[in-house]
Design a protein around this motif. Sequence first.
Motif, PDB file in Angstrom:
ATOM      1  N   LYS A   1       0.926  -1.244  -0.098  1.00  0.00           N
ATOM      2  CA  LYS A   1       0.293   0.042   0.088  1.00  0.00           C
ATOM      3  C   LYS A   1       0.862   1.161   0.029  1.00  0.00           C
ATOM      4  N   THR A   2       0.618   2.886  -1.063  1.00  0.00           N
ATOM      5  CA  THR A   2       0.908   3.993  -1.019  1.00  0.00           C
ATOM      6  C   THR A   2       0.676   4.613   0.651  1.00  0.00           C
ATOM      7  N   VAL A   3       1.632   4.509   0.892  1.00  0.00           N
ATOM      8  CA  VAL A   3       2.092   5.130   2.207  1.00  0.00           C
ATOM      9  C   VAL A   3       2.471   6.643   2.254  1.00  0.00           C
ATOM     10  N   ASP A   4       3.001   6.823   1.474  1.00  0.00           N
ATOM     11  CA  ASP A   4       3.616   7.961   1.144  1.00  0.00           C
ATOM     12  C   ASP A   4       4.024   8.776  -0.184  1.00  0.00           C
ATOM     13  N   ILE A   5       3.971   9.897  -0.646  1.00  0.00           N
ATOM     14  CA  ILE A   5       4.583  10.512  -2.495  1.00  0.00           C
ATOM     15  C   ILE A   5       4.516  11.367  -1.879  1.00  0.00           C
ATOM     16  N   TYR A   6       6.189  11.614  -2.965  1.00  0.00           N
ATOM     17  CA  TYR A   6       6.986  13.304  -2.607  1.00  0.00           C
ATOM     18  C   TYR A   6       7.266  13.581  -3.490  1.00  0.00           C
ATOM     19  N   GLU A   7       7.153  15.264  -3.936  1.00  0.00           N
ATOM     20  CA  GLU A   7       7.086  15.288  -5.314  1.00  0.00           C
ATOM     21  C   GLU A   7       8.802  16.105  -5.309  1.00  0.00           C
ATOM     22  N   THR A   8       9.577  15.789  -5.616  1.00  0.00           N
ATOM     23  CA  THR A   8      10.776  16.555  -5.894  1.00  0.00           C
ATOM     24  C   THR A   8      11.107  17.726  -7.443  1.00  0.00           C
ATOM     25  N   PRO A   9      11.142  18.612  -7.074  1.00  0.00           N
ATOM     26  CA  PRO A   9      11.916  19.070  -8.852  1.00  0.00           C
ATOM     27  C   PRO A   9      12.162  19.017  -9.142  1.00  0.00           C
ATOM     28  N   PHE A  10      12.961  18.725 -10.335  1.00  0.00           N
ATOM     29  CA  PHE A  10      14.131  17.788 -10.505  1.00  0.00           C
ATOM     30  C   PHE A  10      14.392  18.556 -12.198  1.00  0.00           C
TER      31      PHE A  10
END
Length: 141
Positions: free
Chosen positions: A11-20
């Motif tokens: 199960k997905t517990v966290d999603i983090y977007e990083t500018p790249f």
Amino acid sequence: MAVTTVRQLGKTVDIYETPFGVRTLKFDPAAGFFLNGEHIKLNGVCNHHDLGALGAAVNYRALVRQFETLAEMGTNAIRTSHNPPAPELLDIADKMGFLIMDEAFDVWARQKTALDYHLLFPDWHEQDLRALLRRTAIILL
């Protein structure tokens, strides 16, 4: 944008977007400055770290407004003076397309005033510069 997904037991517990982003810089003595192969004329200002009467504490909206005003004037580059800027300023610059020259120190070994950074420079310059570079590298990703 890079996306990091943390899963636990399927199960997905966290999603983090990083500018790249990857950028190429070229300085040509005859032709000038190139960013990602595009010739850019630098229209820069020297911008002190604070917001005048608002003070030195970071006020995100005030910084955005300041950058909006600078953009209206045709500015696309800022030299921070005389110390590393707040991470929020670098974030705004990145989002709004400003180039930043991150000034590391106001003074080195020679003093301007009796109690300025020259007292700390011998012991702290390398650690402070490493911190500036790590923070800048993270912003540039």
